[in-house]
Enzyme design. Sequence first.
Site, PDB file in Angstrom:
ATOM      1  CG  HIS A   7       4.254  -1.740   1.995  1.00  0.00           C
ATOM      2  ND1 HIS A   7       2.761  -2.220   1.753  1.00  0.00           N
ATOM      3  CD2 HIS A   7       4.833  -2.303   3.128  1.00  0.00           C
ATOM      4  CE1 HIS A   7       2.766  -2.931   2.976  1.00  0.00           C
ATOM      5  NE2 HIS A   7       3.857  -3.326   3.368  1.00  0.00           N
ATOM      6  CG  HIS A  49      -0.196  -0.454   2.584  1.00  0.00           C
ATOM      7  ND1 HIS A  49       0.566   0.512   3.090  1.00  0.00           N
ATOM      8  CD2 HIS A  49      -0.479  -1.166   3.435  1.00  0.00           C
ATOM      9  CE1 HIS A  49       1.023   0.181   4.071  1.00  0.00           C
ATOM     10  NE2 HIS A  49       0.651  -1.165   4.636  1.00  0.00           N
ATOM     11  CB  SER A  78      -1.088  -5.642   4.462  1.00  0.00           C
ATOM     12  OG  SER A  78       0.128  -5.278   4.110  1.00  0.00           O
ATOM     13  NE  ARG A  79      -2.093  -9.160  10.492  1.00  0.00           N
ATOM     14  CZ  ARG A  79      -0.864  -9.227  10.484  1.00  0.00           C
ATOM     15  NH1 ARG A  79       0.090  -8.058  10.864  1.00  0.00           N
ATOM     16  NH2 ARG A  79      -0.119 -10.376  10.595  1.00  0.00           N
ATOM     17  CE  LYS A 120      -0.020  -0.245  11.161  1.00  0.00           C
ATOM     18  NZ  LYS A 120       0.442  -1.467  11.350  1.00  0.00           N
ATOM     19  CG  ASP A 121       4.670  -2.523  11.875  1.00  0.00           C
ATOM     20  OD1 ASP A 121       3.912  -3.340  12.430  1.00  0.00           O
ATOM     21  OD2 ASP A 121       4.803  -2.046  10.614  1.00  0.00           O
ATOM     22  CD  GLN A 155       6.960 -11.415  10.637  1.00  0.00           C
ATOM     23  OE1 GLN A 155       8.007 -11.501   9.903  1.00  0.00           O
ATOM     24  NE2 GLN A 155       6.404 -10.536  10.339  1.00  0.00           N
ATOM     25  CD  GLN A 191       8.877  -5.138  11.895  1.00  0.00           C
ATOM     26  OE1 GLN A 191       8.268  -6.185  12.002  1.00  0.00           O
ATOM     27  NE2 GLN A 191       8.514  -4.178  10.848  1.00  0.00           N
TER      28      GLN A 191
HETATM   29  P1  AMP Z   1       4.749  -5.366   6.382  1.00  0.00           P
HETATM   30  O1  AMP Z   1       4.343  -5.816   5.002  1.00  0.00           O
HETATM   31  O2  AMP Z   1       3.460  -5.028   6.952  1.00  0.00           O
HETATM   32  O3  AMP Z   1       5.756  -6.655   6.979  1.00  0.00           O
HETATM   33  O4  AMP Z   1       5.544  -3.968   6.402  1.00  0.00           O
HETATM   34  C1  AMP Z   1       6.773  -3.636   5.742  1.00  0.00           C
HETATM   35  C2  AMP Z   1       7.414  -2.486   6.218  1.00  0.00           C
HETATM   36  O5  AMP Z   1       6.260  -1.459   5.839  1.00  0.00           O
HETATM   37  C3  AMP Z   1       7.400  -2.408   7.719  1.00  0.00           C
HETATM   38  O6  AMP Z   1       8.874  -1.644   7.878  1.00  0.00           O
HETATM   39  C4  AMP Z   1       6.413  -1.554   8.096  1.00  0.00           C
HETATM   40  O7  AMP Z   1       6.623  -0.681   9.241  1.00  0.00           O
HETATM   41  C5  AMP Z   1       6.156  -0.573   7.020  1.00  0.00           C
HETATM   42  N1  AMP Z   1       4.855  -0.050   6.907  1.00  0.00           N
HETATM   43  C6  AMP Z   1       3.628  -0.725   7.014  1.00  0.00           C
HETATM   44  N2  AMP Z   1       2.635  -0.067   7.197  1.00  0.00           N
HETATM   45  C7  AMP Z   1       3.219   1.296   6.955  1.00  0.00           C
HETATM   46  C8  AMP Z   1       2.516   2.735   6.993  1.00  0.00           C
HETATM   47  N3  AMP Z   1       1.124   2.891   7.177  1.00  0.00           N
HETATM   48  N4  AMP Z   1       3.265   3.791   6.852  1.00  0.00           N
HETATM   49  C9  AMP Z   1       4.808   3.586   6.746  1.00  0.00           C
HETATM   50  N5  AMP Z   1       5.320   2.539   6.797  1.00  0.00           N
HETATM   51  C10 AMP Z   1       4.504   1.276   6.903  1.00  0.00           C
END
Ligand code: AMP
Length: 297
Positions: free
Chosen positions: A47, A44, A196-197, A159-160, A71, A163
Amino acid sequence: MSKVVSQESSPRVADSVAEVRAAVHTARQSGLKIGFVPTMGALHVGHVSLIEQARAECGYVIVSIFVNPTQFGPNEDFNRYPRPREMDLRICGDAGADLVFYPSVETMYPAGHRTFVEVGGLSDILEGAIRPGHFRGVATVVTKLFNIVQADRAYFGQKDYQQQTLIRVMTRELDLPTEVITCETIRDPDGLALSSRNAYLSPAERQSGLSLSRALRLADQRVASGDRDVAQIQSAMRQEMEQTSGLKLDYAVIVHHESLTPLSEAEPTMVALVAARVGTTRLIDNMILRLPSNTKS
Ligand code: AMP
């Protein structure tokens, strides 16, 4: 028309470690800096913002797309996690990625895999307390990806928050040669942090989910106006979330922005972390809180 543009900007896709290493070797020989964005796909605008920052700062940009089984807990959404491969590749290309690493589970974890990375303390609190083993999986896959890509810089989302904190600590303590960059959280106009959720949410659940960012804004406003009563602000955040129908609070806390430990008194910089379940979907969000510089203790 967009089809033509997308095809033109299709990135190269690698599914083996050897292919990634060869591409990185060639890029380095041309003197390019390597930027790396690890993701689980279902991409999205959040990313995309990471990929664009990597593009702006590095000569060669690699995105990994891997739904990492280690995970996810046994009752979590590993199987139903969305995997829109073609769409994701198009998004990577349009955002400026040069290479997408799209490994299979067998490539990342060949049968008999038994080596894991644990970051003491940080793995067991907050998200780690609710999702046992989650951060062991994250730390392991990020270490493996960092070793495969050997990037100069890797980009993560605020956001995380827990993490990115854990990855910073791990990178420092294991002397991994990649610089960790944290990028701001991208939100929908109504305040919901992109995830993504969010695709799992019904319209009514989405409305309930707005309570997370409301609780954070409430904390932000109180701290920005000089309120130093951390316990009171936390309980106001909880109240906001607990009164929202359809939402089950996991935690709403204000903690130290690096150690993520509870605070006995307000600090100049703090972080508010919230997590809740809406239906079967878990949502997390956070905000950095800064006391105005003229506040007396
Ligand atoms: P994920 O695919 O959920 O593992 O996320 C991959 C990366 O995208 C991680 O570093 C997340 O923190 C980042 N991310 C996810 N959502 C957002 C958001 N809304 N804004 C900025 N970064 C994000």
